[in-house]
Design a protein around this motif. Structure first.
Motif, mmCIF file in Angstrom:
data_model
loop_
_atom_site.group_PDB
_atom_site.id
_atom_site.type_symbol
_atom_site.label_atom_id
_atom_site.label_comp_id
_atom_site.label_asym_id
_atom_site.label_seq_id
_atom_site.Cartn_x
_atom_site.Cartn_y
_atom_site.Cartn_z
ATOM 1 N N GLN A 237 0.818 -1.209 0.000
ATOM 2 C CA GLN A 237 0.000 0.000 0.000
ATOM 3 C C GLN A 237 0.854 1.262 0.000
ATOM 4 O O GLN A 237 0.656 2.159 -0.834
ATOM 5 C CB GLN A 237 -0.924 -0.008 1.230
ATOM 6 N N ILE A 238 1.800 1.341 0.916
ATOM 7 C CA ILE A 238 2.649 2.534 0.992
ATOM 8 C C ILE A 238 3.563 2.617 -0.225
ATOM 9 O O ILE A 238 3.827 3.706 -0.753
ATOM 10 C CB ILE A 238 3.459 2.525 2.301
ATOM 11 N N THR A 240 2.888 1.573 -3.271
ATOM 12 C CA THR A 240 2.090 2.067 -4.391
ATOM 13 C C THR A 240 1.864 3.568 -4.275
ATOM 14 O O THR A 240 1.877 4.295 -5.282
ATOM 15 C CB THR A 240 0.739 1.332 -4.437
ATOM 16 N N MET A 241 1.684 4.054 -3.062
ATOM 17 C CA MET A 241 1.567 5.497 -2.866
ATOM 18 C C MET A 241 2.859 6.213 -3.235
ATOM 19 O O MET A 241 2.827 7.326 -3.781
ATOM 20 C CB MET A 241 1.189 5.791 -1.415
ATOM 21 N N LYS A 242 3.996 5.575 -2.966
ATOM 22 C CA LYS A 242 5.273 6.163 -3.381
ATOM 23 C C LYS A 242 5.387 6.218 -4.893
ATOM 24 O O LYS A 242 5.846 7.217 -5.457
ATOM 25 C CB LYS A 242 6.431 5.344 -2.799
ATOM 26 N N ASN A 244 2.977 6.404 -7.036
ATOM 27 C CA ASN A 244 2.041 7.428 -7.533
ATOM 28 C C ASN A 244 2.346 8.813 -6.989
ATOM 29 O O ASN A 244 1.550 9.740 -7.206
ATOM 30 C CB ASN A 244 0.609 7.046 -7.160
ATOM 31 N N GLU A 246 2.095 9.971 -4.090
ATOM 32 C CA GLU A 246 1.159 10.447 -3.078
ATOM 33 C C GLU A 246 1.881 10.783 -1.781
ATOM 34 O O GLU A 246 1.469 11.704 -1.063
ATOM 35 C CB GLU A 246 0.077 9.401 -2.840
ATOM 36 N N VAL A 247 2.935 10.037 -1.450
ATOM 37 C CA VAL A 247 3.706 10.350 -0.246
ATOM 38 C C VAL A 247 4.380 11.708 -0.385
ATOM 39 O O VAL A 247 4.422 12.500 0.571
ATOM 40 C CB VAL A 247 4.741 9.238 0.021
ATOM 41 N N LEU A 261 0.648 7.668 7.911
ATOM 42 C CA LEU A 261 0.615 6.342 7.295
ATOM 43 C C LEU A 261 1.126 5.229 8.214
ATOM 44 O O LEU A 261 0.627 4.105 8.151
ATOM 45 C CB LEU A 261 1.456 6.351 6.010
#
Length: 379
Positions: A237-238, A240-242, A244, A246-247, A261
């Motif tokens: 999850q984290i 994938t956020m990286k 994209n 998002e982080v 997070l």
């Protein structure tokens, strides 16, 4: 007067050395036609000295310099002493640059000794493991500071996120954890009955199940399943956020990614893992009781009485006291590896696998340390 087309001739100089004379326009258009002639330049005497005369060149570009440099290197490889002279001053820098770039570094074909190669890989892996351990300790310190800041200002805690992750890591894990724990109890009872029946000690299967499941197997199986299920999910999850970005967006908005997070996931797992371990203990004992009933004719009442005689509340406490520590380690490793994702899908998969392996390894190491500590304390 226009420059002549590229030309080349071979002869012997006054000292008996082979002389290769090049002249005209050695550029892309002119020199390319002479590449075949250069391949046929082979002095008749092995080891004879060869001098390449470039003083008559009118034009020299990269293609021409590369062809001449390859000729010189080939002749050197065949055992000839090669000298490139004379050469015009305006052509010398280009020719030296091309000749230096065209020479490939020597390739070492020596095979390292297997023992040396093993020691090298072991040393490299050890250094990498130590570096990873230091980074994990640093991340643990960052988590501790962030949790302390939340304790000082409880309003910063995102209860909605914590409750969501409690549902994901706890409630949704009950089916798979219950099934595996039940089967572990069945297997333990069957194997124990097969051995203890030889000595007429069938009833002590209950002792075996109670001690092994409550003290070790229940919490250990729970931690391993949660590491493979929830720890990997945290990393994915984290990560994938990286990927994209998002982080990065969270940081740009002035928010703390660790607080947003990491902390909710860690708190949720600290809450759910003891409850899951208790549930796994019950399901494991239930599986053992079912198998004991069918294999050893031990009724459920007899099973409970013998279990009460064999183990006390301390056995259950020994297993459950490990749960918060295991939960913190699993959450820490999963979130840490997720934040290390470099921005590619391949990185997400690789670090997700790495987080599961590291989590299970650390859980096993901590379980061994707990066993030594409890043995030393006489618990």
């Amino acid at each position: 007067m226009a420059p002549q087309r590229a030309w080349m001739e071979t002869s012997r100089d006054g000292g008996g050395a082979w002389l290769v004379t090049a002249g005209g326009r050695w550029d892309l258009e002119g020199a390319g036609a002479l590449s075949g002639d250069l391949d046929r330049v082979r002095p008749d005497a092995r080891g004879a000295a060869v001098r390449i005369d470039l003083g008559n060149l009118d034009t020299l570009d990269t293609v021409g310099a590369l062809l001449i440099a390859r000729l010189a290197e080939r002749l050197k490889g065949e055992g000839h002493a090669v000298e490139v002279a004379p050469i015009r001053p305006e052509h010398a820098p280009l020719f030296e640059a091309v000749r230096t770039a065209a020479v490939e570094p020597p390739v070492r074909h020596e095979r390292a000794h297997p023992i040396i190669d093993m020691l090298e890989r072991t040393g490299r892996a050890t250094v990498e493991a130590l570096r990873e351990g230091v980074d994990l300790l640093s991340f643990l310190g960052l988590m501790t500071i962030t949790m302390g800041r939340i304790l000082v200002r409880p309003r910063r805690l995102r209860l909605t996120s914590v409750m969501f992750h409690i549902e994901q890591t706890g409630l949704n894990a009950l089916p798979i954890l219950g099934l595996l724990s039940f089967l572990i109890g069945v297997v333990m009872a069957f194997q124990g009955a097969d051995q203890l029946r030889r000595f007429g000690a069938d009833i002590y299967v209950v002792n075996l199940l109670g001690i092994s499941i409550l003290r070790e197997l229940g919490i250990l199986m729970t931690a391993i399943i949660v590491a493979g299920r929830s720890g990997s999910a945290f990393t994915a999850q984290i990560g994938t956020m990286k990927v994209n970005q998002e982080v990065d967006a969270i940081s740009t908005l002035g928010l703390d990614p660790v607080e947003l997070l990491v902390v909710p996931r860690a708190l949720a797992l600290i809450v759910t893992l003891p409850l899951l371990a208790f549930y796994a203990d019950l399901m494991g004992l239930f599986g053992g009781a079912v198998m004991s009933y069918f294999v050893l004719d031990i009724s459920f009442g007899q099973f409970l009485r013998q279990l009460q005689f064999a183990v006390g509340p301390g056995a259950l406490a020994v297993g459950l006291v490990k749960a918060p520590v295991f939960a913190l380690v699993i959450a820490m490793v999963g979130c840490y590896e997720g934040l290390k994702v470099s921005g590619s899908a391949e990185s997400v998969g690789r670090l997700t696998t790495k987080s599961v392996v590291e989590s299970i390894f650390l859980v096993m190491v901590l379980d061994a340390l707990f066993s030594v500590l409890f043995s030393f304390l006489g618990v």
